[in-house]
Design a protein around this motif. Structure first.
Motif, PDB file in Angstrom:
ATOM      1  N   ALA A 196      25.295 -13.697 -13.701  1.00 44.96           N
ATOM      2  CA  ALA A 196      23.971 -13.752 -14.308  1.00 44.96           C
ATOM      3  C   ALA A 196      23.727 -15.096 -14.982  1.00 44.96           C
ATOM      4  CB  ALA A 196      23.804 -12.616 -15.322  1.00 44.96           C
ATOM      5  N   GLN A 197      24.785 -15.679 -15.555  1.00 42.73           N
ATOM      6  CA  GLN A 197      24.646 -16.961 -16.244  1.00 42.73           C
ATOM      7  C   GLN A 197      26.025 -17.586 -16.393  1.00 42.73           C
ATOM      8  OE1 GLN A 197      22.890 -15.187 -19.693  1.00 42.73           O
ATOM      9  NE2 GLN A 197      24.769 -15.284 -20.884  1.00 42.73           N
ATOM     10  N   ASP A 198      26.041 -18.865 -16.681  1.00 45.35           N
ATOM     11  CA  ASP A 198      27.296 -19.586 -16.873  1.00 45.35           C
ATOM     12  C   ASP A 198      27.885 -19.255 -18.238  1.00 45.35           C
ATOM     13  OD1 ASP A 198      29.390 -21.313 -16.488  1.00 45.35           O
ATOM     14  OD2 ASP A 198      28.146 -23.030 -15.920  1.00 45.35           O
ATOM     15  N   LEU A 199      29.118 -19.713 -18.458  1.00 45.86           N
ATOM     16  CA  LEU A 199      29.733 -19.551 -19.773  1.00 45.86           C
ATOM     17  C   LEU A 199      28.909 -20.306 -20.811  1.00 45.86           C
ATOM     18  CD1 LEU A 199      33.524 -20.120 -18.992  1.00 45.86           C
ATOM     19  CD2 LEU A 199      32.390 -17.946 -19.445  1.00 45.86           C
ATOM     20  N   PRO A 200      28.593 -19.686 -21.929  1.00 47.64           N
ATOM     21  CA  PRO A 200      27.813 -20.391 -22.961  1.00 47.64           C
ATOM     22  C   PRO A 200      28.664 -21.451 -23.648  1.00 47.64           C
ATOM     23  CG  PRO A 200      28.493 -18.248 -23.767  1.00 47.64           C
ATOM     24  CD  PRO A 200      28.901 -18.302 -22.321  1.00 47.64           C
ATOM     25  N   GLU A 201      27.996 -22.362 -24.316  1.00 45.67           N
ATOM     26  CA  GLU A 201      28.688 -23.417 -25.029  1.00 45.67           C
ATOM     27  C   GLU A 201      29.594 -22.829 -26.120  1.00 45.67           C
ATOM     28  OE1 GLU A 201      27.531 -27.459 -27.567  1.00 45.67           O
ATOM     29  OE2 GLU A 201      25.997 -26.364 -26.425  1.00 45.67           O
ATOM     30  N   GLY A 202      30.821 -23.270 -26.154  1.00 44.80           N
ATOM     31  CA  GLY A 202      31.764 -22.795 -27.165  1.00 44.80           C
ATOM     32  C   GLY A 202      32.619 -21.625 -26.726  1.00 44.80           C
ATOM     33  N   ALA A 203      32.300 -21.015 -25.569  1.00 44.82           N
ATOM     34  CA  ALA A 203      33.054 -19.832 -25.132  1.00 44.82           C
ATOM     35  C   ALA A 203      34.492 -20.183 -24.773  1.00 44.82           C
ATOM     36  CB  ALA A 203      32.360 -19.171 -23.949  1.00 44.82           C
ATOM     37  N   VAL A 204      34.700 -21.305 -24.103  1.00 43.41           N
ATOM     38  CA  VAL A 204      36.054 -21.700 -23.710  1.00 43.41           C
ATOM     39  C   VAL A 204      36.928 -21.906 -24.944  1.00 43.41           C
ATOM     40  CG1 VAL A 204      37.410 -23.521 -22.625  1.00 43.41           C
ATOM     41  CG2 VAL A 204      35.326 -22.701 -21.519  1.00 43.41           C
ATOM     42  N   GLU A 205      36.374 -22.549 -25.960  1.00 45.78           N
ATOM     43  CA  GLU A 205      37.132 -22.772 -27.197  1.00 45.78           C
ATOM     44  C   GLU A 205      37.482 -21.447 -27.865  1.00 45.78           C
ATOM     45  OE1 GLU A 205      34.401 -24.358 -26.313  1.00 45.78           O
ATOM     46  OE2 GLU A 205      35.302 -26.318 -25.845  1.00 45.78           O
ATOM     47  N   SER A 206      36.531 -20.502 -27.854  1.00 47.05           N
ATOM     48  CA  SER A 206      36.790 -19.188 -28.459  1.00 47.05           C
ATOM     49  C   SER A 206      37.924 -18.464 -27.739  1.00 47.05           C
ATOM     50  CB  SER A 206      35.522 -18.337 -28.425  1.00 47.05           C
ATOM     51  OG  SER A 206      34.486 -18.926 -29.179  1.00 47.05           O
ATOM     52  N   ILE A 207      37.939 -18.557 -26.408  1.00 44.57           N
ATOM     53  CA  ILE A 207      38.989 -17.881 -25.641  1.00 44.57           C
ATOM     54  C   ILE A 207      40.341 -18.533 -25.914  1.00 44.57           C
ATOM     55  CG2 ILE A 207      39.778 -17.283 -23.328  1.00 44.57           C
ATOM     56  CD1 ILE A 207      36.812 -17.303 -22.458  1.00 44.57           C
ATOM     57  N   ARG A 208      40.366 -19.864 -26.023  1.00 45.54           N
ATOM     58  CA  ARG A 208      41.639 -20.549 -26.310  1.00 45.54           C
ATOM     59  C   ARG A 208      42.174 -20.149 -27.691  1.00 45.54           C
ATOM     60  NH1 ARG A 208      42.987 -23.692 -22.254  1.00 45.54           N
ATOM     61  NH2 ARG A 208      41.420 -24.857 -21.061  1.00 45.54           N
ATOM     62  N   GLU A 209      41.297 -19.978 -28.655  1.00 45.72           N
ATOM     63  CA  GLU A 209      41.739 -19.518 -29.971  1.00 45.72           C
ATOM     64  C   GLU A 209      42.314 -18.111 -29.883  1.00 45.72           C
ATOM     65  OE1 GLU A 209      41.937 -21.034 -32.997  1.00 45.72           O
ATOM     66  OE2 GLU A 209      41.517 -22.841 -31.809  1.00 45.72           O
ATOM     67  N   PHE A 210      41.682 -17.271 -29.083  1.00 46.23           N
ATOM     68  CA  PHE A 210      42.171 -15.910 -28.860  1.00 46.23           C
ATOM     69  C   PHE A 210      43.572 -15.934 -28.248  1.00 46.23           C
ATOM     70  CE2 PHE A 210      42.649 -12.696 -25.486  1.00 46.23           C
ATOM     71  CZ  PHE A 210      42.671 -11.534 -26.244  1.00 46.23           C
TER      72      PHE A 210
END
Length: 442
Positions: A196-210
């Motif tokens: 439906a849409q691309d990864l939003p800005e900041g999502a990759v960083e949030s996943i790396r923190e997880f």
């Protein structure tokens, strides 16, 4: 309208309506089920459908002699929604909104299986970035689903800290899925042709923190439960079902892998490039609830590995096929409020191009056509083989969508796991199957 009854089956009838013949099955054989031809004393107990240990709305009819289960019968259908039939009355894209609500603990797997089947009929593949993001969100979803399995397992066995911790850690995953898709559940994020849409800005960083903090949380569960003598005693030898029994009943997923067979669709019939990822298929050789618990815990760690690999291989690119006759929504972009269409898109379809407006209108209201044919696509959901048999007659709607839901098939094992054991072990057996009734009843 007259109603006729089949002489061979007095409990099945049919009647003619304006929509065709309608069949009715009454299920009137309960008197035979409860009959006691030998005159022996026995106790028939209903466990559910409101029992907190039956995972929603599952009903078990148990015959007891003392505390020993002599017969177990599974009664389903209390959550029936008719989702498979409803997809026949919606466009191919709208079908995603329905299937995501079946197994509501693994909605992204339902979306992926359905969309892979539609794409196979169309003869298209989602772009590489979309395939990588699909793997990413599905493995996050697998972690969330296994955490619910762990939490409900703890609740039913009396390990309440396991329950509260399981749901607490799951919130971390749901926060990520909400950031990526906009919703905690029922996402409709994976669409035919891509996302439906691309990864939003900041999502990759949030996943790396997880990924930095979550391995320690998994280790906490092992410290809390795995070495606990009470937890071990309640799970070991409970709900026994060996490899022969699993194969005979069609059981897949962690229940099958706990018998020692490393059967996983991601390895056996790879999809979305899983063959290029480095991961193991955890197994156990205990054939009981204890082994299923260990397998799911190990699978959480493997999913963390897969999420990390998916992040590392993300490349810039589109997340929807280029074919404008399939890509729905039609080149939409969010407005400044993060909710509506961009002003540029509205200006284009409303004031600059009549053809763009017509195309947008027909694509959204009528949908795209899919070539006639039928396919079956299996994927590995948290509960086992999730298969989509999708049939097209060449129109803008599915002619048939039938789902092989692993919870539905795995529930057949309940009697084999429970009969001859104690009633307390029925709880452990059902919890180790981890059924989701939304997928069972559909």
């Amino acid at each position: 309208m007259s109603t006729t009854y089949n002489e061979a089956d007095p409990y099945a009838g049919s009647r003619e309506t304006t929509e065709g013949r309608v069949y009715t099955v009454t299920g009137g054989d309960w008197d035979l089920t409860f009959a006691d031809p030998h005159g022996e004393e026995r106790l028939v107990v209903n466990m559910g459908p409101q029992h907190p240990s039956t995972h929603g709305v599952l009903r078990l009819v148990l015959d007891l002699e003392g505390e020993t289960v002599t017969k177990a019968r599974v009664v389903i259908g209390y959550l029936h929604t008719g989702i498979e039939k409803n997809t026949e009355y919606r466009t191919w894209t709208q079908g995603t909104t329905f299937v995501t609500r079946m197994d509501y603990l693994s909605p992204l797997f339902n979306e992926a299986g359905y969309c892979l089947a539609v794409e196979k009929l169309l003869g298209v593949e989602a772009p590489p970035r979309a395939q990588t993001i699909r793997v990413l969100v599905m493995e996050l979803n697998r972690i969330a689903s296994h955490l619910v399995a762990l939490a409900t397992f703890g609740m039913e066995m009396g390990a309440l800290t396991g329950m509260t911790n399981g749901f607490r850690e799951r919130e971390m995953v749901l926060d990520l899925l909400e950031e990526i898709t906009g919703l905690r559940m029922n996402h409709a994020y994976i669409r035919p042709g891509g996302l439906a849409q691309d990864l939003p800005e900041g999502a990759v960083e949030s996943i790396r923190e997880f990924l930095k903090v979550f391995p320690a949380r998994v280790a906490d569960f092992h410290r809390l439960l795995t070495g606990q003598p009470i937890w071990q005693n309640r799970l070991k030898d409970a709900g026994y079902l060996d490899l022969t029994g699993c194969v005979a009943l069609g059981v897949t997923g962690p229940v099958l892998r706990a018998t020692g067979l490393a059967w996983d669709a991601r390895k056996i019939e790879p999809y979305l490039g899983y063959e290029t990822y480095d991961f193991e298929v955890p197994t156990a050789d205990t054939c009981d609830a204890w082994g299923r618990y260990l397998v799911r815990m190990a699978e959480v760690n493997e999913s963390l590995r897969l999420v990390a690999q998916a992040l590392d291989r993300l490349e810039p690119g589109p997340v929807m096929v280029e074919d404008k006759k399939i890509a729905w929504p039609a080149q939409l972009s969010l407005g400044a409020d993060g909710m509506g269409n961009s002003l540029d898109h509205v200006r284009h379809i409303m004031g600059q191009s009549m053809e763009a407006l017509i195309h947008h209108f027909k694509l959204v209201t009528e949908g795209f056509r899919v070539p006639a044919g039928q396919v079956y696509v299996p994927i590995e959901s948290p509960r086992g083989e999730l298969g989509y048999h999708v049939v097209s007659d060449g129109s803008t709607r599915p002619w048939r969508v039938h789902v092989r839901d692993p919870s539905f098939v795995n529930l057949q094992a309940t009697a084999a796991m429970s009969e001859g054991g104690m009633i307390a072990d029925v709880i452990a057996a059902i919890a180790s199957i981890d059924p989701v009734m939304g997928g069972v009843d559909r």
